[in-house]
Design an enzyme around this catalytic site. Sequence first.
Site, PDB file in Angstrom:
ATOM      1  N   ASP A  82     -49.301 -29.157  19.480  1.00 52.96           N
ATOM      2  CA  ASP A  82     -48.512 -30.294  19.011  1.00 52.96           C
ATOM      3  C   ASP A  82     -49.049 -31.369  19.862  1.00 52.96           C
ATOM      4  O   ASP A  82     -49.666 -31.424  20.965  1.00 52.96           O
ATOM      5  CB  ASP A  82     -47.201 -30.076  19.494  1.00 52.96           C
ATOM      6  CG  ASP A  82     -46.380 -28.937  19.021  1.00 52.96           C
ATOM      7  OD1 ASP A  82     -46.732 -28.576  18.009  1.00 52.96           O
ATOM      8  OD2 ASP A  82     -45.214 -28.589  19.552  1.00 52.96           O
TER       9      ASP A  82
HETATM   10  N1  URA Z   1     -45.673 -23.882  20.371  1.00 58.59           N
HETATM   11  C1  URA Z   1     -45.151 -25.134  20.394  1.00 58.59           C
HETATM   12  O1  URA Z   1     -43.982 -25.482  20.357  1.00 58.59           O
HETATM   13  N2  URA Z   1     -46.062 -26.022  20.488  1.00 58.59           N
HETATM   14  C2  URA Z   1     -47.341 -25.790  20.646  1.00 58.59           C
HETATM   15  O2  URA Z   1     -48.201 -26.968  20.840  1.00 58.59           O
HETATM   16  C3  URA Z   1     -47.793 -24.897  20.750  1.00 58.59           C
HETATM   17  C4  URA Z   1     -47.166 -23.845  20.554  1.00 58.59           C
END
Ligand code: URA
Length: 259
Positions: A106
């Site tokens: 993310d």
């Molecule tokens: N899970 C999440 O919530 N965000 C990420 O970036 C990776 C795994």
Amino acid sequence: MAQVRLDKFISERTEYTRSRIKELAAKGRITVDGAVVKRSDTKIDPDTAEVIVEGKSLRTERYRYILLNKPQGYVCSTDEKDGEIVLKLIPPELRTKGMFPAGRLDKDSMGALLLTDDGEIAHRMLSPRHHIPKIYIVQLARPFENNYINKFEKGIELIDGETCLPARVCAVENCEKLAFIELHEGKYHQVRRMFAALGNHVELLMRVSLGGLVLPEKLAIGQCMELLHKDVENLFLPNDFEAFCKRFSAVFSANLINN
Ligand code: URA
């Protein structure tokens, strides 16, 4: 093998433009097999030439593999319309034309991200058949509870009703709000949604391993390094989650908190 122009060879492997290559050559910043080459239209053998641009070797290997310690604020996309893209963090001498992030983190997440132009390895990595386990460290808004261990092992039901595969969590010793999580799948915002389903909230998230490939301690947030093909194969090796948590608790909790 047919000879190719030096500028063509370099521009196909990096983000340097032909005009920049011409300039660099004129300044004596390009060598081929140890000798300075001042003309960018010089012909070279693409299979054997050892080309060095500004001190960096463009190895004759076909593909490039870059491990980035992704900072917050960058998106795992190749399209600049999506925001600040992770490719911008890769120096031009390491970037290649077809390079893309193999997998996702993310925008607000940090940590291990592989970028490559090798579509085959990316496909292998992302295919559910290979189940590359991924380990994350998180900082939570509220203290970790021991009952989480069982709940993760049984498979968390997310707030929208979707069920997750069994996963493992482990509290970081002496840090009540830090924990490691190992996942065998990659749903959208999965770690954040898993903790939200338990009434907690993820404040910081860093991916610290992809299979047997561990984020190197010396790789600061925002930095990247080139991997050899043989190192990339570590992705497909198993990792012992408990041993990992014990061994890397101090290192990764410090990295996360001091980011
Ligand atoms: N899970 C999440 O919530 N965000 C990420 O970036 C990776 C795994």
